[in-house]
Design a protein around this motif. Structure first.
Motif, PDB file in Angstrom:
ATOM      1  N   LEU A 298      35.817  45.998  35.581  1.00 31.16           N
ATOM      2  CA  LEU A 298      37.022  45.248  35.947  1.00 31.16           C
ATOM      3  C   LEU A 298      37.372  45.495  37.420  1.00 31.16           C
ATOM      4  O   LEU A 298      37.632  44.554  38.177  1.00 31.16           O
TER       5      LEU A 298
ATOM      6  N   GLY B  94      42.339  45.988  37.609  1.00 28.53           N
ATOM      7  CA  GLY B  94      41.405  47.010  38.074  1.00 28.53           C
ATOM      8  C   GLY B  94      42.030  47.958  39.072  1.00 28.53           C
ATOM      9  O   GLY B  94      43.161  47.789  39.520  1.00 28.53           O
TER      10      GLY B  94
ATOM     11  N   GLU C  90      34.214  49.427  31.019  1.00 32.36           N
ATOM     12  CA  GLU C  90      35.082  48.242  31.141  1.00 32.36           C
ATOM     13  C   GLU C  90      36.000  48.360  32.356  1.00 32.36           C
ATOM     14  O   GLU C  90      36.167  47.411  33.125  1.00 32.36           O
TER      15      GLU C  90
ATOM     16  N   GLU D 289      37.053  42.602  40.269  1.00 30.14           N
ATOM     17  CA  GLU D 289      38.292  42.125  40.891  1.00 30.14           C
ATOM     18  C   GLU D 289      38.260  42.334  42.407  1.00 30.14           C
ATOM     19  O   GLU D 289      38.725  41.483  43.164  1.00 30.14           O
TER      20      GLU D 289
END
Length: 678
Positions: free
Chosen positions: A233, A198, A229, A237
């Motif tokens: 992410l 990320g 996405e 993270e």
């Protein structure tokens, strides 16, 4: 030997007060020091930092606390200490000068000026021997090669006076806001994504909320799965990583590694305000419970550790305690076992701790590698069972941590940073409907009105009952933005009225009609060697990009075409750079989205106005203006409310776009359907 105080003892800035007992004969920034340099024809050393800065502390201890070094500084220089958070105008000029010298920026920032305050050399952190050598060589050069240094300073000043638009080659305005260019922004941004952990590639990693806020808008427009996405992410993270305080909530300023594990442990109000907004908006799109948890824990951290008795928010927590970075936040395995007992084994798996440690010196930074759902499944627990364990661990460790020596608190209150946290609270209230969030927001908004907007004058700072520094564009822009958010949270017209008044002031005193942009400093303020404009969005959005958003919204609320047209002109000036480099102009890219498709206006009138507002705000509506009233007002402040009344005796919703309205409806689901059809 007893230490004697210097002039900084009279200052309110915690950073300046940290240096009040240095043997260096420090001056605060001001006419006294500048005049002394002129009279004595001495070079000026401007040393800039902030209270939570680790390397600022290191250089102070190694250099500024040493008598031998202080003697050289006092003999040859007029020494000025600046808190960059109180005086971003001074910091901005001399940081730009450092970049013009081809040097890497950062803090502490140490810049040498001639007696006219023009910079000729600089740097950041220097170890003691290097610092002594530099001081001696500059003192010698100033005596023997003064003319060359002055010529060099004039060249740097010419660079500083260059227009920001010219610097980036923005010679032609471009008002073509189209979908093809909008897609190009995403494609340019995509090349920088770290698709494994990320964020954007390479360490150090900063959260950069304005990039991900733009990505949310891009996804809303395109429905492209890859955008969502990458956003998910990144947010996941960060929330699972060491950059997030797993015990007490809140984010550190940045991660030193690519995995978000090892933070630079200082916690800044401005990061947390923006991240509360970002995670709240992401929750509206995804309904991810992790995002809600992060928001509520971060707000709890701010309430617990950064809130003044009067309702203002303090600036930061230091990275260091007892002179050691991160000491307050990290754990040995023995401590985990001591505090959690028989729960330690499971907690160690959850937080990835070990006897060897996951950081340096056998220490552990608590972090997670799995979501609660995945971890619970692996351990054969229900989600509810795990979350009960986790809450107990957090409560126990937070209590234990509270017995440690705390990091230093930077307890000055800054208008712009408070405004970012205030905006975060109104965004969180929109997403979750928790009345405590609105209550906290109202307390802060009233505090700012009472203490920092006095007799139609906005101030930047508040400490010990006093506001002393005139506000900069950043303060005006972010406060206007926050007050627009306050109106949308409770439909109290007072907030829009004040926002409009503040906007009028910026147009009178900060605006440059030659470039259709705003200066960072007021025409009525202190005149420095140059007057800068902020264009690039960084860890804070550029004050010009925030003002362009404000003019867009206030133009629609008050039906002021000159505001909306100016907003478009501002964006058109930087449009080509936004398309090419959206990672440096993320907030401008979000404004581009607003210009791509006309904003919708939703007006709610009737006794259930607040219930309907809450239901509407559970949805992610990035290009919608909300207005409302319990009754049809006879003389509304906001033109949007004119001739709006209930129909059939029911609370009524009007959905309009481009001065054309849909049929009035009586339920939120019908209004959402109309918005989707637009």
């Amino acid at each position: 030997m007893e230490k004697k105080p210097n002039r900084l003892l009279q200052e309110s800035s915690p950073y300046l007060l940290q240096h009040a007992y240095n043997p260096v004969d420090w001056y605060p920034w001001g006419q006294e020091a500048l005049q002394k340099a002129k009279q004595e024809q001495k070079p000026i050393l401007v040393s800039i930092g902030y209270a939570a800065c680790h390397w600022c502390h290191v250089m102070e201890h190694q250099c500024f606390e040493q008598e031998e070094i202080a003697q050289i500084m006092n003999e040859h220089f007029v020494c000025i200490k600046v808190d960059r958070e109180e005086r971003p105008d001074v910091d901005q000029i001399y940081m730009d000068a450092l970049h013009a010298m081809g040097l890497q920026g950062g803090w502490p920032l140490n810049v040498f000026l001639n007696s006219d305050a023009k910079p000729f050399y600089g740097g950041t952190y220097f170890p003691p021997q290097n610092w002594i050598q530099l001081l001696q060589s500059i003192a010698n050069a100033y005596q023997t090669n003064r003319q060359e240094l002055d010529q060099s300073a004039d060249q740097f000043l010419a660079h500083l006076n260059q227009s920001e638009l010219a610097k980036y080659g923005l010679t032609q305005a471009n008002a073509d806001f189209n979908s093809v260019a909008f897609e190009q922004m995403f494609q340019a941004l995509q090349t920088k994504f770290d698709t494994e952990r990320g964020g954007t590639a390479h360490a150090p990693k900063f959260p950069m909320p304005s990039i991900w806020s733009f990505l949310l808008k891009y996804y809303h427009h395109s429905q492209k799965p890859s955008a969502l996405e990458q956003l998910n992410l990144t947010l996941q993270e960060m929330a699972l990583g060491g950059i997030y305080d797993q015990v007490g909530g809140g984010f550190a300023r940045y991660s030193t590694d690519e995995a978000w594990l090892v933070p630079h442990f200082e916690k800044m109000l401005y990061d947390n305000g923006q991240l509360i907004s970002l995670y709240s908006e992401a929750y509206q799109v995804t309904r991810n419970e992790l995002y809600k948890q992060v928001v509520l824990e971060t707000v709890a951290f701010v309430e617990r550790e950064l809130t003044s008795p009067e309702g203002g928010f303090y600036s930061a927590l230091d990275a260091d305690s007892e002179g050691v970075e991160g000491k307050f936040y990290v754990w040995t395995q023995a401590e985990i076992e001591q505090h959690l007992g028989k729960e330690a084994s499971l907690a160690s798996k959850y937080y990835n701790t070990s006897t060897e440690g996951n950081w340096e010196h056998g220490l552990n930074i608590l972090h997670r590698r799995q979501t609660d759902i995945a971890f619970a499944a692996d351990q054969g627990l229900s989600l509810e069972e795990l979350q009960e364990h986790v809450q107990n661990w957090k409560d126990t460790l937070l209590l234990a941590r509270g017995q440690r020596n705390r990091p230093g608190l930077d307890d000055k209150i800054l208008t712009s940073w408070n405004a970012l946290l205030l905006k975060g609270l109104t965004d969180a209230y929109s997403a979750f409907g928790d009345p405590n969030l609105l209550k906290l927001a109202c307390t802060n908004a009233e505090f700012l009105l009472k203490n920092l907007y006095v007799n139609d004058q906005l101030y930047r700072n508040f400490k010990e009952g006093k506001a002393t520094i005139d506000a900069f564009l950043e303060d005006y822009a972010l406060l206007i933005q926050a007050f627009i958010g306050m109106y949308q949270a409770n439909f109290d017209e007072k907030w829009l009225t004040v926002a409009k008044r503040l906007t009028h002031h910026t147009l009178q005193h900060f605006f440059d009609p030659a470039e259709d942009l705003f200066f960072f400093t007021s025409a009525r303020g202190e005149q420095l060697i140059t007057r800068k404009k902020e264009i690039l969005d960084n860890v804070l959005p550029a004050s010009n990009s925030v003002m362009a958003h404000n003019l867009h919204y206030l133009g629609l609320y008050f039906d002021k075409a000159d505001y909306t047209q100016l907003s478009e002109k501002m964006l058109s000036k930087v449009r080509d750079l936004v398309v090419q480099q959206p990672s440096h102009l993320g907030n401008w890219a979000s404004l581009y989205y607003l210009k791509l498709k006309s904003s919708a206006e939703v007006v709610i009138v009737g006794p259930r106005v607040h219930e309907f507002r809450e239901l509407l705000q559970q949805h992610y509506l990035p290009n919608v203006l909300l207005a409302g009233s319990k009754e049809s007002p006879e003389d509304p402040v906001i033109p949007l409310l004119e001739e709006r009344s209930t129909t059939a005796g029911q609370t009524t919703i009007y959905v309009c776009q481009n001065k054309t309205c849909q049929l009035p409806v009586h339920s939120v689901s019908e209004a959402i359907a109309q918005l989707q059809n637009l």
